[in-house]
Design a protein around this motif. Structure first.
Motif, PDB file in Angstrom:
ATOM      1  N   SER A  62      -6.147  13.323 -15.787  1.00  0.00           N
ATOM      2  CA  SER A  62      -6.215  12.719 -14.456  1.00  0.00           C
ATOM      3  C   SER A  62      -7.191  13.521 -13.612  1.00  0.00           C
ATOM      4  O   SER A  62      -7.504  14.665 -13.924  1.00  0.00           O
ATOM      5  CB  SER A  62      -4.831  12.703 -13.802  1.00  0.00           C
ATOM      6  N   THR A  63      -7.654  12.917 -12.523  1.00  0.00           N
ATOM      7  CA  THR A  63      -8.584  13.613 -11.640  1.00  0.00           C
ATOM      8  C   THR A  63      -7.838  14.663 -10.835  1.00  0.00           C
ATOM      9  O   THR A  63      -6.598  14.683 -10.812  1.00  0.00           O
ATOM     10  CB  THR A  63      -9.266  12.646 -10.663  1.00  0.00           C
ATOM     11  N   ASN A  64      -8.610  15.506 -10.152  1.00  0.00           N
ATOM     12  CA  ASN A  64      -7.998  16.498  -9.286  1.00  0.00           C
ATOM     13  C   ASN A  64      -7.239  15.835  -8.133  1.00  0.00           C
ATOM     14  O   ASN A  64      -6.413  16.472  -7.497  1.00  0.00           O
ATOM     15  CB  ASN A  64      -9.036  17.476  -8.755  1.00  0.00           C
ATOM     16  N   CYS A  69      -7.173   8.989 -15.681  1.00  0.00           N
ATOM     17  CA  CYS A  69      -8.477   8.833 -16.323  1.00  0.00           C
ATOM     18  C   CYS A  69      -8.535   7.448 -16.946  1.00  0.00           C
ATOM     19  O   CYS A  69      -7.615   7.030 -17.647  1.00  0.00           O
ATOM     20  CB  CYS A  69      -8.657   9.904 -17.392  1.00  0.00           C
ATOM     21  N   GLY A  70      -9.629   6.740 -16.707  1.00  0.00           N
ATOM     22  CA  GLY A  70      -9.786   5.403 -17.259  1.00  0.00           C
ATOM     23  C   GLY A  70      -9.979   5.387 -18.761  1.00  0.00           C
ATOM     24  O   GLY A  70      -9.708   4.389 -19.418  1.00  0.00           O
ATOM     25  N   GLY A  71     -10.435   6.497 -19.336  1.00  0.00           N
ATOM     26  CA  GLY A  71     -10.680   6.543 -20.775  1.00  0.00           C
ATOM     27  C   GLY A  71      -9.479   6.944 -21.602  1.00  0.00           C
ATOM     28  O   GLY A  71      -9.479   6.806 -22.824  1.00  0.00           O
ATOM     29  N   ALA A 130       2.398  18.372 -15.042  1.00  0.00           N
ATOM     30  CA  ALA A 130       1.805  19.703 -15.181  1.00  0.00           C
ATOM     31  C   ALA A 130       0.420  19.806 -14.566  1.00  0.00           C
ATOM     32  O   ALA A 130      -0.079  20.904 -14.350  1.00  0.00           O
ATOM     33  CB  ALA A 130       1.729  20.082 -16.651  1.00  0.00           C
ATOM     34  N   ALA A 131      -0.211  18.694 -14.257  1.00  0.00           N
ATOM     35  CA  ALA A 131      -1.593  18.713 -13.754  1.00  0.00           C
ATOM     36  C   ALA A 131      -1.730  19.565 -12.502  1.00  0.00           C
ATOM     37  O   ALA A 131      -2.698  20.308 -12.357  1.00  0.00           O
ATOM     38  CB  ALA A 131      -2.083  17.299 -13.500  1.00  0.00           C
ATOM     39  N   ALA A 132      -0.787  19.489 -11.594  1.00  0.00           N
ATOM     40  CA  ALA A 132      -0.877  20.245 -10.349  1.00  0.00           C
ATOM     41  C   ALA A 132      -0.876  21.741 -10.594  1.00  0.00           C
ATOM     42  O   ALA A 132      -1.670  22.482 -10.003  1.00  0.00           O
ATOM     43  CB  ALA A 132       0.261  19.862  -9.414  1.00  0.00           C
TER      44      ALA A 132
END
Length: 167
Positions: A62-64, A69-71, A130-132
């Motif tokens: 995912s973006t920030n 994500c589109g892919g 977990a991205a954050a």
């Protein structure tokens, strides 16, 4: 007192091979995942936070700004491929394959072999929670780059035990 004892820095294991930080500025094997930050190929202001879980190969990207994500729809996107490639450069293919518990058909694992082995396992889409924390850790690492070299202790590193007893 040796130079090492007076320094506020820790010894860093050198990368397996030099890597370019422009595409993947942050990669780590931590928290049961291969995770990191990957620069966007189309927008210089955008980065992606990507990860692959150990064993299950569940993946997220995912973006920030926490947009998916589109892919990464049902299979690894190019950001995850770049992350795996850079992890192999940083840590070595054997260490990455062993950490992820990825079976590779190659006697000498490669980034492509690791990716192919995980893709064949049909990995599920993972949890983006977990991205954050990954992005926050990346920003903290960036802040260290702005510090001037010093031998003075850093307050946030004070939890490390002393290397020798103080008399």
């Amino acid at each position: 007192m040796s130079v090492r004892e007076r320094s506020s820095t820790a010894r860093v294991i050198p990368p397996a091979r030099p890597r370019k930080l422009a595409k993947v500025p942050f990669v780590e094997l931590a928290d049961g995942r291969l995770q990191g930050v990957v620069s966007s190929g189309s927008d210089i202001a955008r980065v992606y936070v990507s990860s692959v879980a150990v064993g299950t190969f569940a993946f997220t990207c995912s973006t920030n700004n926490n947009r998916p994500c589109g892919g990464a729809r049902g299979s690894f996107c190019k950001h995850i491929g770049s992350l795996i490639t850079e992890a192999v450069l940083q840590y070595g293919a054997e260490r990455v394959a062993r950490y992820l518990k990825a079976d590779t058909a190659d006697a000498e694992p490669t980034a492509q072999g690791i990716t192919a082995g995980m893709t064949a396992a049909r990995p599920p889409q993972g949890d983006t929670a977990a991205a954050a924390s990954v992005f926050s850790r990346f920003l903290r690492h960036l802040a260290y780059l702005e510090l001037a070299p010093t031998t003075a202790p850093l307050p946030e590193m004070q939890w490390f035990p002393p290397t020798r007893a103080v008399a």
